[in-house]
Scaffold this motif. Sequence first.
Motif, PDB file in Angstrom:
ATOM      1  N   GLY A 216       0.758  -1.238   0.066  1.00 17.69           N
ATOM      2  CA  GLY A 216       0.147  -0.111   0.108  1.00 17.69           C
ATOM      3  C   GLY A 216       0.790   1.348  -0.146  1.00 17.69           C
ATOM      4  N   THR A 217       1.999   1.227   0.759  1.00 21.49           N
ATOM      5  CA  THR A 217       2.876   2.568   0.940  1.00 21.49           C
ATOM      6  C   THR A 217       3.559   2.717  -0.580  1.00 21.49           C
ATOM      7  OG1 THR A 217       3.117   2.073   3.229  1.00 21.49           O
ATOM      8  CG2 THR A 217       4.581   3.640   2.210  1.00 21.49           C
ATOM      9  N   ILE A 218       4.059   1.423  -0.943  1.00 24.05           N
ATOM     10  CA  ILE A 218       4.858   1.795  -2.335  1.00 24.05           C
ATOM     11  C   ILE A 218       3.778   2.186  -3.525  1.00 24.05           C
ATOM     12  CG2 ILE A 218       5.784   0.384  -4.399  1.00 24.05           C
ATOM     13  CD1 ILE A 218       6.800  -1.367  -1.776  1.00 24.05           C
ATOM     14  N   ALA A 219       2.351   1.584  -3.447  1.00 21.84           N
ATOM     15  CA  ALA A 219       1.633   2.149  -4.382  1.00 21.84           C
ATOM     16  C   ALA A 219       1.019   3.601  -4.148  1.00 21.84           C
ATOM     17  CB  ALA A 219      -0.026   1.282  -4.025  1.00 21.84           C
ATOM     18  N   LYS A 220       1.039   4.078  -2.829  1.00 20.10           N
ATOM     19  CA  LYS A 220       0.824   5.555  -2.573  1.00 20.10           C
ATOM     20  C   LYS A 220       1.902   6.268  -3.092  1.00 20.10           C
ATOM     21  CE  LYS A 220      -1.868   8.467  -0.765  1.00 20.10           C
ATOM     22  NZ  LYS A 220      -3.185   8.496  -1.053  1.00 20.10           N
ATOM     23  N   PHE A 221       3.093   5.997  -2.946  1.00 20.60           N
ATOM     24  CA  PHE A 221       4.321   6.851  -3.348  1.00 20.60           C
ATOM     25  C   PHE A 221       4.250   6.869  -5.091  1.00 20.60           C
ATOM     26  CE2 PHE A 221       5.808   6.581   0.812  1.00 20.60           C
ATOM     27  CZ  PHE A 221       6.782   7.652   0.684  1.00 20.60           C
ATOM     28  N   ILE A 222       4.035   5.460  -5.688  1.00 16.74           N
ATOM     29  CA  ILE A 222       3.856   5.467  -7.083  1.00 16.74           C
ATOM     30  C   ILE A 222       2.611   6.642  -7.590  1.00 16.74           C
ATOM     31  CG2 ILE A 222       3.192   4.023  -9.186  1.00 16.74           C
ATOM     32  CD1 ILE A 222       4.528   2.015  -7.834  1.00 16.74           C
ATOM     33  N   ASP A 223       1.734   6.450  -6.839  1.00 21.27           N
ATOM     34  CA  ASP A 223       0.557   7.457  -7.274  1.00 21.27           C
ATOM     35  C   ASP A 223       0.890   8.898  -7.144  1.00 21.27           C
ATOM     36  OD1 ASP A 223      -2.129   7.992  -7.851  1.00 21.27           O
ATOM     37  OD2 ASP A 223      -2.457   8.354  -5.870  1.00 21.27           O
ATOM     38  N   ILE A 224       1.221   9.162  -5.910  1.00 22.79           N
ATOM     39  CA  ILE A 224       1.657  10.658  -5.757  1.00 22.79           C
ATOM     40  C   ILE A 224       2.808  11.097  -6.547  1.00 22.79           C
ATOM     41  CG2 ILE A 224       2.757  12.319  -4.000  1.00 22.79           C
ATOM     42  CD1 ILE A 224       1.317  10.483  -1.858  1.00 22.79           C
ATOM     43  N   PHE A 225       3.819  10.611  -6.586  1.00 24.83           N
ATOM     44  CA  PHE A 225       5.006  10.956  -7.294  1.00 24.83           C
ATOM     45  C   PHE A 225       5.147  10.600  -8.741  1.00 24.83           C
ATOM     46  CE2 PHE A 225       6.099  10.839  -2.750  1.00 24.83           C
ATOM     47  CZ  PHE A 225       6.413  12.177  -2.505  1.00 24.83           C
ATOM     48  N   ILE A 226       4.386   9.804  -9.185  1.00 26.36           N
ATOM     49  CA  ILE A 226       4.860   9.344 -10.447  1.00 26.36           C
ATOM     50  C   ILE A 226       3.465   9.390 -11.546  1.00 26.36           C
ATOM     51  CG2 ILE A 226       5.237   7.384 -12.206  1.00 26.36           C
ATOM     52  CD1 ILE A 226       7.138   6.046 -10.172  1.00 26.36           C
ATOM     53  N   ILE A 227       2.391   8.903 -10.984  1.00 23.79           N
ATOM     54  CA  ILE A 227       1.017   9.257 -11.786  1.00 23.79           C
ATOM     55  C   ILE A 227       0.702  10.503 -11.634  1.00 23.79           C
ATOM     56  CG2 ILE A 227      -1.385   8.458 -12.113  1.00 23.79           C
ATOM     57  CD1 ILE A 227      -0.418   5.622 -10.990  1.00 23.79           C
ATOM     58  N   ARG A 228       0.325  10.949 -10.520  1.00 22.51           N
ATOM     59  CA  ARG A 228      -0.053  12.310 -10.204  1.00 22.51           C
ATOM     60  C   ARG A 228       0.921  13.356 -10.546  1.00 22.51           C
ATOM     61  NH1 ARG A 228      -4.986  12.030  -5.887  1.00 22.51           N
ATOM     62  NH2 ARG A 228      -5.228   9.876  -5.895  1.00 22.51           N
ATOM     63  N   ASN A 229       2.262  13.113 -10.218  1.00 27.72           N
ATOM     64  CA  ASN A 229       3.435  13.941 -10.240  1.00 27.72           C
ATOM     65  C   ASN A 229       3.195  15.141  -9.315  1.00 27.72           C
ATOM     66  OD1 ASN A 229       5.979  14.659 -11.458  1.00 27.72           O
ATOM     67  ND2 ASN A 229       5.106  16.116 -12.901  1.00 27.72           N
ATOM     68  N   LEU A 230       2.956  14.987  -8.147  1.00 21.27           N
ATOM     69  CA  LEU A 230       2.697  15.908  -7.014  1.00 21.27           C
ATOM     70  C   LEU A 230       4.339  16.304  -6.461  1.00 21.27           C
ATOM     71  CD1 LEU A 230      -0.544  14.681  -5.064  1.00 21.27           C
ATOM     72  CD2 LEU A 230      -0.264  16.203  -6.965  1.00 21.27           C
ATOM     73  N   SER A 231       4.612  17.317  -6.041  1.00 23.46           N
ATOM     74  CA  SER A 231       5.651  17.823  -5.622  1.00 23.46           C
ATOM     75  C   SER A 231       5.477  18.807  -4.377  1.00 23.46           C
ATOM     76  CB  SER A 231       6.311  18.467  -6.811  1.00 23.46           C
ATOM     77  OG  SER A 231       7.571  19.054  -6.382  1.00 23.46           O
ATOM     78  N   PHE A 232       6.393  18.656  -3.418  1.00 26.90           N
ATOM     79  CA  PHE A 232       6.760  19.871  -2.318  1.00 26.90           C
ATOM     80  C   PHE A 232       6.882  21.226  -2.951  1.00 26.90           C
ATOM     81  CE2 PHE A 232       6.970  15.965   0.260  1.00 26.90           C
ATOM     82  CZ  PHE A 232       6.011  16.241   1.046  1.00 26.90           C
ATOM     83  N   SER A 233       7.463  21.217  -4.087  1.00 28.52           N
ATOM     84  CA  SER A 233       7.801  22.361  -4.600  1.00 28.52           C
ATOM     85  C   SER A 233       6.649  23.536  -5.092  1.00 28.52           C
ATOM     86  CB  SER A 233       8.847  22.361  -5.856  1.00 28.52           C
ATOM     87  OG  SER A 233       8.425  21.484  -6.797  1.00 28.52           O
ATOM     88  N   GLN A 234       5.346  22.500  -5.383  1.00 27.59           N
ATOM     89  CA  GLN A 234       4.281  23.215  -5.870  1.00 27.59           C
ATOM     90  C   GLN A 234       3.382  23.567  -4.700  1.00 27.59           C
ATOM     91  OE1 GLN A 234       3.747  20.450  -9.793  1.00 27.59           O
ATOM     92  NE2 GLN A 234       2.746  20.048  -7.766  1.00 27.59           N
ATOM     93  N   ASN A 235       2.679  24.392  -4.887  1.00 29.21           N
ATOM     94  CA  ASN A 235       1.794  25.012  -3.577  1.00 29.21           C
ATOM     95  C   ASN A 235       0.403  24.125  -3.648  1.00 29.21           C
ATOM     96  OD1 ASN A 235      -0.682  26.111  -5.038  1.00 29.21           O
ATOM     97  ND2 ASN A 235       0.559  27.868  -5.777  1.00 29.21           N
TER      98      ASN A 235
END
Length: 459
Positions: free
Chosen positions: A99-118
């Motif tokens: 589940g944690t690996i899937a969450k990281f893939i979803d956040i950072f690869i599929i959705r491409n979210l970033s802490f640099s964005q507001n």
Amino acid sequence: MNHSEHTDIFINHRLLRYFAPARSCIYGILFYFFVLLLSPVSLQCEFDVSSFTYICLSIASFCCGSLVVIPRRSQETFSLKTKHVQQAYKIILFLALIGTIAKFIDIFIIRNLSFSQNMFENREISLHYSGNVVALAAAFLMYAPYILLIFSFAVPASVTSGEKFLIWGLFGCQLIFPLMMGSRAGLLFPGLFLMIVLVYFKKIKLHLNTGIILVGVFLFACGCILSGSMYRDRILLMNPQAIVEEATRGEGAANTVPANDTVYHILSELDDTSLLKAGILGYVNICQYYLHGMLEFHGQKQYVDQLGAHSWGNYMFSVYYRFFQQMTGWNPSPVLLTSYFVRPGIFCSMFGYSYTDFGWFGLLFMFLFGGIQKKLWCIVYYSGNLILLSWIFLGSIIIFLFPLLNLFPGTMTYAFTLMIILYLILPMSVSPAKTQIEPSNSSRTLPLILRVHDGPESE
């Protein structure tokens, strides 16, 4: 890992009684009025007899449903097999990692979210890519670390030091997404769960004394400053010219509970970057956030009555609705869910959502909810099932927050489904009368020790 013939599992009966459904509900209502008394706000809302009656009957229905389920009077305990406990632990650990690996893939690869964005950029991107298969898998498994946290305290001999470090890491990963989305509620929920777990397993003791009170006040002040800073940053992105106006008397949660004139003038005179302003703003906003849900109910009920239609579970069980639609291609409630709410995005308490879904039949839903939650509570009380114990803690938070919002839709639906499935497929309790009861230090407390055996399986 534990290689002995048995392992002791502590059941804190004394504390579990406080998490009985009816008690959690009553405590939540009382706390709501306590917050109301201490809040620097003015009430801008209406209530009629019908709205007041529905809320009172909803509370009564839930408590009656809970009281109908009568627990066994005997202190019956259960013998747990060590191999069952260890098998369950390993399976849940595996699910938590997936589940944690899937969450990281979803956040950072599929959705491409970033802490640099507001937070608003992250929210817009997240909404566009929501509902993908990886996200659904992550949502379904995201509460596995909560169960693991309980295992690490309940059966410490069965968890290695490295695994304990991994469990805390998996639990901490739950905070990444709320931080990126600017969700304070997403940070509060794991914190409440952790506090309950630490108190339950007696890792911390809540004795009221001067030191504890001072520490509590300090932590609350820090929380207000942090919350106020996050909220101030959010307002700055929307309307930097009117921070105080938007934050204390805007169209969101502050609409029904605007800050009173005294606090408004104090905030207007303070510098935007000061910690004092952040702390006061955080305190005011927390009060508004907590109080507005119940006060929105009357307007929501009037709107639904004028609409002449209900969503029939589409909100409360939206996860199941979407799954049913994906499997059959038929949507039993084709109307947009937002069409049922007079002010979308604003909380209207558990009572508002139950009325929107079922109307006056919502009283029956509350009755059944109370009965089901009490049944699960009884299973934990008499068998010490660690999987359901996780849900009892989560469910108690949901019930306690009835006056504010309904936490069940969305992630809590996934949590409930995961924990019920794991409870049904993982054997964690067998026949009674094989357990030894250890004497407690006080005759007034009833902590039980469940003896977990390595012996042959019972028939």
